[in-house]
Design a protein around this motif. Structure first.
Motif, short mmCIF file in Angstrom:
data_model
loop_
_atom_site.label_atom_id
_atom_site.label_comp_id
_atom_site.label_asym_id
_atom_site.label_seq_id
_atom_site.Cartn_x
_atom_site.Cartn_y
_atom_site.Cartn_z
N ARG A 68 16.91 -39.49 -5.91
CA ARG A 68 18.64 -39.13 -6.04
C ARG A 68 18.94 -39.69 -4.58
NH1 ARG A 68 21.15 -35.93 -9.50
NH2 ARG A 68 23.18 -35.44 -9.06
N HIS A 69 20.05 -40.66 -4.88
CA HIS A 69 20.47 -41.36 -3.90
C HIS A 69 19.31 -42.53 -3.13
CE1 HIS A 69 24.51 -39.54 -3.34
NE2 HIS A 69 23.89 -38.30 -3.77
N GLY A 70 18.34 -42.78 -4.02
CA GLY A 70 17.58 -43.63 -3.57
C GLY A 70 16.27 -43.09 -2.57
N LYS A 71 16.29 -41.88 -2.90
CA LYS A 71 15.30 -41.08 -1.85
C LYS A 71 14.48 -40.14 -2.88
CE LYS A 71 18.45 -40.77 2.10
NZ LYS A 71 19.08 -40.14 2.97
N PRO A 72 13.36 -39.91 -2.46
CA PRO A 72 12.20 -38.92 -3.34
C PRO A 72 12.74 -37.89 -3.20
CG PRO A 72 11.20 -39.61 -1.04
CD PRO A 72 12.40 -40.23 -0.99
N LEU A 73 12.58 -37.13 -4.60
CA LEU A 73 12.79 -35.65 -4.98
C LEU A 73 11.80 -35.12 -5.69
CD1 LEU A 73 14.73 -33.30 -5.00
CD2 LEU A 73 15.94 -34.37 -7.16
N LEU A 74 10.99 -34.20 -4.71
CA LEU A 74 9.90 -33.62 -5.37
C LEU A 74 10.03 -32.21 -5.97
CD1 LEU A 74 7.22 -34.57 -2.65
CD2 LEU A 74 8.04 -36.05 -4.45
N ARG A 75 9.17 -32.02 -6.81
CA ARG A 75 9.40 -30.38 -7.42
C ARG A 75 8.28 -29.63 -7.18
NH1 ARG A 75 9.66 -29.08 -13.46
NH2 ARG A 75 8.89 -27.30 -12.62
N CYS A 76 8.18 -28.45 -6.90
CA CYS A 76 6.92 -27.40 -7.09
C CYS A 76 7.35 -26.17 -7.61
CB CYS A 76 6.54 -27.17 -5.31
SG CYS A 76 7.44 -26.18 -4.69
N THR A 77 6.34 -25.32 -7.94
CA THR A 77 6.58 -23.94 -8.58
C THR A 77 6.71 -22.96 -7.36
OG1 THR A 77 5.29 -24.59 -10.35
CG2 THR A 77 5.76 -22.34 -9.98
N LEU A 90 7.14 -26.12 1.38
CA LEU A 90 6.70 -26.76 2.52
C LEU A 90 5.25 -27.41 2.36
CD1 LEU A 90 7.80 -24.12 5.13
CD2 LEU A 90 8.70 -26.11 5.08
N HIS A 91 4.41 -26.74 1.61
CA HIS A 91 3.00 -27.10 1.26
C HIS A 91 3.25 -28.28 0.35
CE1 HIS A 91 1.52 -23.83 3.33
NE2 HIS A 91 1.49 -22.74 2.38
N ALA A 92 4.11 -28.50 -0.43
CA ALA A 92 4.25 -29.65 -1.07
C ALA A 92 5.05 -30.90 -0.61
CB ALA A 92 5.41 -29.27 -2.28
N LEU A 93 5.15 -30.71 0.74
CA LEU A 93 5.85 -32.03 1.24
C LEU A 93 4.62 -33.02 1.47
CD1 LEU A 93 7.82 -30.10 4.28
CD2 LEU A 93 8.94 -31.45 2.69
#
Length: 234
Positions: A68-77, A90-93
């Motif tokens: 989004r806006h050219g920047k990474p967007l990660l997801r976790c549970t 924090l662990h998913a960074l």
């Protein structure tokens, strides 16, 4: 200067206090979900490198965004409590986001964040070893009530603030604080509370009071009004 700045959004909750079938982060205002407004406010800011969203394991409404806006967007549970979701994020960074990197934790249903508030928060959190949070001094008169909702006393408000988000801390320190709270069986209501339990004294940064969190239908109507007027970009 902190090399990396990432954002974390806990969004695994069901929003049961709001009511209805749609979790509040997915309610629409001014043409898009509240979580989209929150993410755009963060990721459109030049100083923020990316974001991690903690979602429920069975979340069917997540659109699958990866940038989004050219920047990474990660997801976790995420987990059952806010702190569990923040800790999972924090662990998913990414591995190159070190313990000294600044992490901004923001409510997914707080759509009206201003760039100026972000700048002041980031500056304060970089300068202060214990991090910083956005908030506002309490301006209303406070009453203490008994079980029957009768006034018992008027409480002094001179040293009281309302806590907003984002709340900004170093990744390592916040992870350790949340792990300690979990080990101690303490449910913290925000990240600053976890840091306080470790002896930290985060800085308070006064932010705009229209940086509201949507909790009730009236909040949603106000957010819709503010966003439709374009005030979130000011």
């Amino acid at each position: 200067m902190t090399a990396r700045i990432w954002a974390v959004l806990p969004a695994a909750g069901r929003g049961t206090r709001f009511g209805g079938e749609v979790p509040k982060q997915y309610l629409e205002a001014a043409g898009k979900p509240l979580i989209a407004h929150a993410l755009d406010a963060l990721l459109s800011h030049a100083r923020i490198d990316g974001a991690v969203v903690a979602l429920a394991a069975d979340d069917p409404r997540w659109p699958g965004w990866t940038t989004r806006h050219g920047k990474p967007l990660l997801r976790c549970t995420g987990g059952g409590e806010r702190a569990d979701s923040v800790l999972a994020a924090l662990h998913a960074l990414p591995s190159d986001v070190g313990d000294d990197a600044l992490v901004l934790v923001h409510d997914a249903a707080r759509p009206n964040l201003r760039a100026g508030d972000l700048d002041r928060l980031i500056d304060a959190a970089i300068a202060h070893p214990d991090g910083a949070i956005l908030g506002a001094p309490v301006r209303d008169t406070l009453k203490r009530a008994d079980a029957a909702s009768h006034i018992v006393a008027t409480e002094p408000r001179s040293a009281l603030w309302r806590a907003f988000t984002p709340q900004a801390f170093r990744r390592g320190a916040l992870s350790a604080a949340l792990e300690r709270a979990r080990a101690d069986g303490v449910v913290v209501t925000d990240e600053a509370m976890a840091m306080e339990r470790m002896g930290a004294h985060p800085a308070l940064v006064e932010g705009r009071e229209d940086n509201l969190k949507v909790t009730t239908p009236a909040d949603l109507a106000l957010a819709e009004y503010l966003l439709a007027r374009g005030t979130a970009d000011g």
